[in-house]
Design a protein around this motif. Structure first.
Motif, PDB file in Angstrom:
ATOM      1  N   ASN A  39       0.808  -1.219   0.000  1.00  0.00           N
ATOM      2  CA  ASN A  39       0.000   0.000   0.000  1.00  0.00           C
ATOM      3  C   ASN A  39       0.844   1.274   0.000  1.00  0.00           C
ATOM      4  O   ASN A  39       0.307   2.372  -0.011  1.00  0.00           O
ATOM      5  N   GLY A  40       2.174   1.118   0.056  1.00  0.00           N
ATOM      6  CA  GLY A  40       3.058   2.282  -0.008  1.00  0.00           C
ATOM      7  C   GLY A  40       3.339   2.943   1.323  1.00  0.00           C
ATOM      8  O   GLY A  40       3.909   4.039   1.378  1.00  0.00           O
ATOM      9  N   GLN A  41       2.981   2.290   2.443  1.00  0.00           N
ATOM     10  CA  GLN A  41       3.203   2.887   3.760  1.00  0.00           C
ATOM     11  C   GLN A  41       4.651   2.680   4.222  1.00  0.00           C
ATOM     12  O   GLN A  41       5.312   1.721   3.820  1.00  0.00           O
ATOM     13  N   ASP A  42       5.129   3.579   5.085  1.00  0.00           N
ATOM     14  CA  ASP A  42       6.397   3.358   5.778  1.00  0.00           C
ATOM     15  C   ASP A  42       6.168   2.277   6.828  1.00  0.00           C
ATOM     16  O   ASP A  42       5.138   2.284   7.514  1.00  0.00           O
ATOM     17  N   VAL A  43       7.121   1.356   6.942  1.00  0.00           N
ATOM     18  CA  VAL A  43       6.955   0.223   7.859  1.00  0.00           C
ATOM     19  C   VAL A  43       8.190   0.071   8.726  1.00  0.00           C
ATOM     20  O   VAL A  43       9.326   0.165   8.250  1.00  0.00           O
ATOM     21  N   MET A  44       7.968  -0.173  10.020  1.00  0.00           N
ATOM     22  CA  MET A  44       9.050  -0.524  10.940  1.00  0.00           C
ATOM     23  C   MET A  44       8.755  -1.924  11.458  1.00  0.00           C
ATOM     24  O   MET A  44       7.762  -2.139  12.156  1.00  0.00           O
ATOM     25  N   GLY A  45       9.610  -2.880  11.104  1.00  0.00           N
ATOM     26  CA  GLY A  45       9.402  -4.267  11.506  1.00  0.00           C
ATOM     27  C   GLY A  45      10.408  -4.703  12.555  1.00  0.00           C
ATOM     28  O   GLY A  45      11.614  -4.613  12.325  1.00  0.00           O
ATOM     29  N   THR A 144      20.652   8.999  -7.522  1.00  0.00           N
ATOM     30  CA  THR A 144      19.660   8.673  -6.485  1.00  0.00           C
ATOM     31  C   THR A 144      18.267   9.259  -6.774  1.00  0.00           C
ATOM     32  O   THR A 144      17.299   8.888  -6.109  1.00  0.00           O
ATOM     33  N   LYS A 145      18.170  10.135  -7.747  1.00  0.00           N
ATOM     34  CA  LYS A 145      16.895  10.807  -8.020  1.00  0.00           C
ATOM     35  C   LYS A 145      15.740   9.836  -8.307  1.00  0.00           C
ATOM     36  O   LYS A 145      14.627  10.042  -7.829  1.00  0.00           O
ATOM     37  N   PRO A 146      15.978   8.751  -9.071  1.00  0.00           N
ATOM     38  CA  PRO A 146      14.847   7.852  -9.381  1.00  0.00           C
ATOM     39  C   PRO A 146      14.431   6.926  -8.218  1.00  0.00           C
ATOM     40  O   PRO A 146      13.465   6.170  -8.354  1.00  0.00           O
ATOM     41  N   LEU A 147      15.142   6.963  -7.077  1.00  0.00           N
ATOM     42  CA  LEU A 147      14.828   6.033  -5.975  1.00  0.00           C
ATOM     43  C   LEU A 147      13.417   6.279  -5.428  1.00  0.00           C
ATOM     44  O   LEU A 147      13.042   7.402  -5.113  1.00  0.00           O
ATOM     45  N   GLN A 148      12.667   5.192  -5.321  1.00  0.00           N
ATOM     46  CA  GLN A 148      11.296   5.266  -4.795  1.00  0.00           C
ATOM     47  C   GLN A 148      11.178   4.609  -3.412  1.00  0.00           C
ATOM     48  O   GLN A 148      10.306   4.976  -2.625  1.00  0.00           O
ATOM     49  N   VAL A 149      12.050   3.624  -3.148  1.00  0.00           N
ATOM     50  CA  VAL A 149      11.968   2.877  -1.891  1.00  0.00           C
ATOM     51  C   VAL A 149      13.370   2.752  -1.289  1.00  0.00           C
ATOM     52  O   VAL A 149      14.328   2.434  -1.991  1.00  0.00           O
ATOM     53  N   LEU A 150      13.465   3.009   0.027  1.00  0.00           N
ATOM     54  CA  LEU A 150      14.723   2.815   0.760  1.00  0.00           C
ATOM     55  C   LEU A 150      14.465   1.842   1.906  1.00  0.00           C
ATOM     56  O   LEU A 150      13.552   2.050   2.709  1.00  0.00           O
ATOM     57  N   VAL A 151      15.282   0.778   1.972  1.00  0.00           N
ATOM     58  CA  VAL A 151      15.143  -0.236   3.020  1.00  0.00           C
ATOM     59  C   VAL A 151      16.417  -0.264   3.860  1.00  0.00           C
ATOM     60  O   VAL A 151      17.517  -0.331   3.311  1.00  0.00           O
ATOM     61  N   LEU A 152      16.273  -0.193   5.175  1.00  0.00           N
ATOM     62  CA  LEU A 152      17.400  -0.418   6.085  1.00  0.00           C
ATOM     63  C   LEU A 152      17.152  -1.752   6.780  1.00  0.00           C
ATOM     64  O   LEU A 152      16.197  -1.885   7.550  1.00  0.00           O
ATOM     65  N   ASP A 153      17.993  -2.731   6.491  1.00  0.00           N
ATOM     66  CA  ASP A 153      17.842  -4.055   7.109  1.00  0.00           C
ATOM     67  C   ASP A 153      18.877  -4.220   8.228  1.00  0.00           C
ATOM     68  O   ASP A 153      19.995  -3.704   8.120  1.00  0.00           O
ATOM     69  N   GLU A 154      18.503  -4.952   9.266  1.00  0.00           N
ATOM     70  CA  GLU A 154      19.373  -5.171  10.443  1.00  0.00           C
ATOM     71  C   GLU A 154      19.874  -3.828  10.980  1.00  0.00           C
ATOM     72  O   GLU A 154      21.071  -3.606  11.180  1.00  0.00           O
ATOM     73  N   ALA A 155      18.920  -2.931  11.219  1.00  0.00           N
ATOM     74  CA  ALA A 155      19.277  -1.569  11.662  1.00  0.00           C
ATOM     75  C   ALA A 155      20.060  -1.578  12.973  1.00  0.00           C
ATOM     76  O   ALA A 155      20.976  -0.771  13.158  1.00  0.00           O
ATOM     77  N   ASP A 156      19.718  -2.496  13.868  1.00  0.00           N
ATOM     78  CA  ASP A 156      20.428  -2.532  15.157  1.00  0.00           C
ATOM     79  C   ASP A 156      21.901  -2.883  14.974  1.00  0.00           C
ATOM     80  O   ASP A 156      22.779  -2.327  15.635  1.00  0.00           O
ATOM     81  N   LYS A 157      22.184  -3.789  14.038  1.00  0.00           N
ATOM     82  CA  LYS A 157      23.577  -4.161  13.774  1.00  0.00           C
ATOM     83  C   LYS A 157      24.339  -2.982  13.167  1.00  0.00           C
ATOM     84  O   LYS A 157      25.506  -2.753  13.490  1.00  0.00           O
ATOM     85  N   MET A 158      23.664  -2.225  12.299  1.00  0.00           N
ATOM     86  CA  MET A 158      24.323  -1.057  11.692  1.00  0.00           C
ATOM     87  C   MET A 158      24.698  -0.025  12.759  1.00  0.00           C
ATOM     88  O   MET A 158      25.753   0.599  12.692  1.00  0.00           O
ATOM     89  N   MET A 159      23.816   0.123  13.755  1.00  0.00           N
ATOM     90  CA  MET A 159      24.109   1.054  14.854  1.00  0.00           C
ATOM     91  C   MET A 159      25.302   0.537  15.671  1.00  0.00           C
ATOM     92  O   MET A 159      26.206   1.289  16.021  1.00  0.00           O
ATOM     93  N   ASP A 160      25.307  -0.780  15.962  1.00  0.00           N
ATOM     94  CA  ASP A 160      26.407  -1.381  16.732  1.00  0.00           C
ATOM     95  C   ASP A 160      27.745  -1.239  16.019  1.00  0.00           C
ATOM     96  O   ASP A 160      28.789  -1.096  16.650  1.00  0.00           O
ATOM     97  N   MET A 161      27.714  -1.296  14.678  1.00  0.00           N
ATOM     98  CA  MET A 161      28.943  -1.243  13.898  1.00  0.00           C
ATOM     99  C   MET A 161      29.387   0.197  13.595  1.00  0.00           C
ATOM    100  O   MET A 161      30.352   0.410  12.870  1.00  0.00           O
ATOM    101  N   ASN A 180       9.812   4.288   2.982  1.00  0.00           N
ATOM    102  CA  ASN A 180      10.898   3.836   3.856  1.00  0.00           C
ATOM    103  C   ASN A 180      10.503   2.567   4.606  1.00  0.00           C
ATOM    104  O   ASN A 180       9.402   2.497   5.159  1.00  0.00           O
ATOM    105  N   LEU A 181      11.415   1.619   4.648  1.00  0.00           N
ATOM    106  CA  LEU A 181      11.191   0.375   5.397  1.00  0.00           C
ATOM    107  C   LEU A 181      12.395   0.152   6.294  1.00  0.00           C
ATOM    108  O   LEU A 181      13.536   0.237   5.833  1.00  0.00           O
ATOM    109  N   LEU A 182      12.152  -0.135   7.574  1.00  0.00           N
ATOM    110  CA  LEU A 182      13.240  -0.379   8.519  1.00  0.00           C
ATOM    111  C   LEU A 182      12.959  -1.689   9.251  1.00  0.00           C
ATOM    112  O   LEU A 182      11.859  -1.891   9.774  1.00  0.00           O
ATOM    113  N   PHE A 183      13.948  -2.575   9.248  1.00  0.00           N
ATOM    114  CA  PHE A 183      13.800  -3.861   9.943  1.00  0.00           C
ATOM    115  C   PHE A 183      14.938  -4.027  10.934  1.00  0.00           C
ATOM    116  O   PHE A 183      16.087  -3.692  10.653  1.00  0.00           O
ATOM    117  N   SER A 184      14.587  -4.555  12.103  1.00  0.00           N
ATOM    118  CA  SER A 184      15.571  -4.722  13.166  1.00  0.00           C
ATOM    119  C   SER A 184      15.145  -5.882  14.062  1.00  0.00           C
ATOM    120  O   SER A 184      13.950  -6.143  14.208  1.00  0.00           O
TER     121      SER A 184
END
Length: 446
Positions: A39-45, A144-161, A180-184
């Protein structure tokens, strides 16, 4: 009632690819994440590893992009490690097999020449580690102009690193209008702050309580005095258990190499591989592939590699060392018990590691069962250097909890002063008084 993939609004190409991959029922994270993403919503999983979260965002991404279009990527997936980036690419290729979508994976550890050539041919999805993405963007190879979706996967690990500066730079160069989609796996304060900067009115999906290990994983703990006893216990477990496929996690590269050398002597180089940051990229890829295809049944790894190992049928995970970053415990044991299969997680803990075990139990809101050491395991006293290292570590932990704590060395030094000598006398007298009370109890009156 079970939810099947036909229940989602996927086209026939995706459904055929899902069927080919052997997927039938959607996992809880897939059931909850796929509709809002479509549906195009931002999601935090928030989902533990091994729950199928990669497919939860890859499938709707493929559905949204549908077919190859233009020269520049329309979706960007950022992952903390090259192993995880390669794993995500594998999922994309598997589910996009009946489409003409083009994917490129960008990571360090090898020269960028081939990656730049692939980008020039045209791309629809980019999977990248933060550093390599920014390098190629600043060199003018990524639009980067044509980008429609950005996903950050394993966000907690990225913060730790320590990737927060690179993530902030990426957020500055991607279009403002995007999904935007963020998974952690865990919801730390850093991830919470990132979500505030990154997501707009997100749909929060939490399929299990934060940092809860899979229910299919049995967790046990052995308390040991030192590394030699850990080696003896590892040998005992391998001799007395049916271990089909095992990952042994170590805290440092040196420890991983030492355990690997021991296992090679016990088995052979054909049965064991080692994976850590000092190994070359091709060696790491070959090690993971050999483990996946069951050419080898034992993989020794450090936490850097932990997030990128998506291998089915791992029967056992052994934590040779307790992780200092306590969230890594969840990711480590999540390598087994995947896709509803049963797994066993065994942790070895020396006195200096008990501090982290207590914190891990608070994090996962579970008590890990402590088992007595088997009688046949030879318990060896740690050598002087190891005992000193453990003492220093325990001192450091006590200082963390109590800033006024002076340390064991300070206490020893105090004993040599006048105050220390008087305290020693008082303590000695107290012991003598206690002894007298014990041995000269007054007779009971009849």
């Amino acid at each position: 009632m079970a939810v099947v993939f036909e229940d989602f609004n996927f086209n026939r190409q995706i459904l055929n690819a899902v069927a080919d991959a052997g997927y039938t029922e959607a996992t809880p994270i897939q059931q909850k994440a796929i509709p809002p993403i479509l549906n195009g919503q931002d999601v935090m999983g928030i989902a533990q590893t091994g729950t199928g979260k990669t497919a939860a965002y890859v499938l709707p991404l493929i559905m949204k992009l549908k077919y190859a279009q233009g020269e520049h990527a329309r979706a960007l997936i950022i992952a903390p490690t090259r192993e995880l980036a390669m794993q995500i690419e594998e999922h994309i290729r598997m589910f996009a097999t009946y489409t003409d979508l083009r994917v490129v994976t960008l990571y360090g550890g090898l020269g960028p020449k081939q990656q730049i050539e692939t980008l020039k041919k045209g791309v629809d999805l980019i999977v990248a580690t933060p550093g390599r993405f920014m390098d190629l963007y600043l060199a003018g190879h990524i639009q980067t102009k044509p980008l429609q979706v950005l996903v950050l996967d394993e966000a907690d690990k990225m913060m730790d690193m320590g990737f927060m500066p690179q993530i902030n730079r990426i957020l500055e160069v991607v279009p403002r209008k995007r999904q935007n989609l963020l998974f952690s796996a865990t919801m730390s304060d850093k991830v919470h702050n990132l979500a505030g900067n990154f997501l707009e009115f997100p749909t929060l999906i939490e399929v299990t309580p934060q940092a809860t290990p899979a229910q299919t994983v049995t967790q046990v703990l052995y308390k040991v005095p030192g590394v030699k006893t850990k080696i003896n216990l590892l040998k005992y477990i391998l001799d007395h258990n049916e271990v089909d496929k095992l990952i042994v996690f170590c805290k440092t590269r040196t420890a991983a190499e030492d355990v690997y050398k021991f296992l090679v002597r016990k088995f052979s180089e054909n049965e064991v591989k080692v994976l850590h940051a000092n190994k070359g990229q091709n060696t790491r890829i070959n090690s993971i592939n050999s483990f996946k295809t069951e050419e080898v049944r034992i993989l020794v790894a450090t936490d850097v590699a932990a997030r990128g190992i998506d291998v089915s049928n791992v029967s056992h995970v052994i934590n040779f060392d307790v992780p200092v970053v306590i969230e890594d415990y969840v990711h480590r044991i999540g390598r087994t018990g995947r896709a509803f299969q049963h797994g066993e997680a065994i942790t070895f803990c020396n006195p200096a590691e008990e501090y982290y075990i207590n914190k891990i139990q608070k994090l996962i809101r579970q008590t890990i069962d402590v088992l007595p050491l088997p009688d046949d395991v030879f318990v060896e006293k740690p050598e002087y250097e190891e005992r000193q290292a453990q003492a220093r570590e325990i001192d450091m932990q006590k200082r963390k909890e109590n800033p006024d704590f002076k340390g064991a060395f300070h206490e020893k030094k105090l004993a040599n002063t006048k105050e220390g000598a008087e305290a020693k006398k008082r303590y000695k007298k107290q012991l003598e008084d206690n002894a007298k009370r014990k041995y000269f109890k007054p007779k009971k009156k009849r």
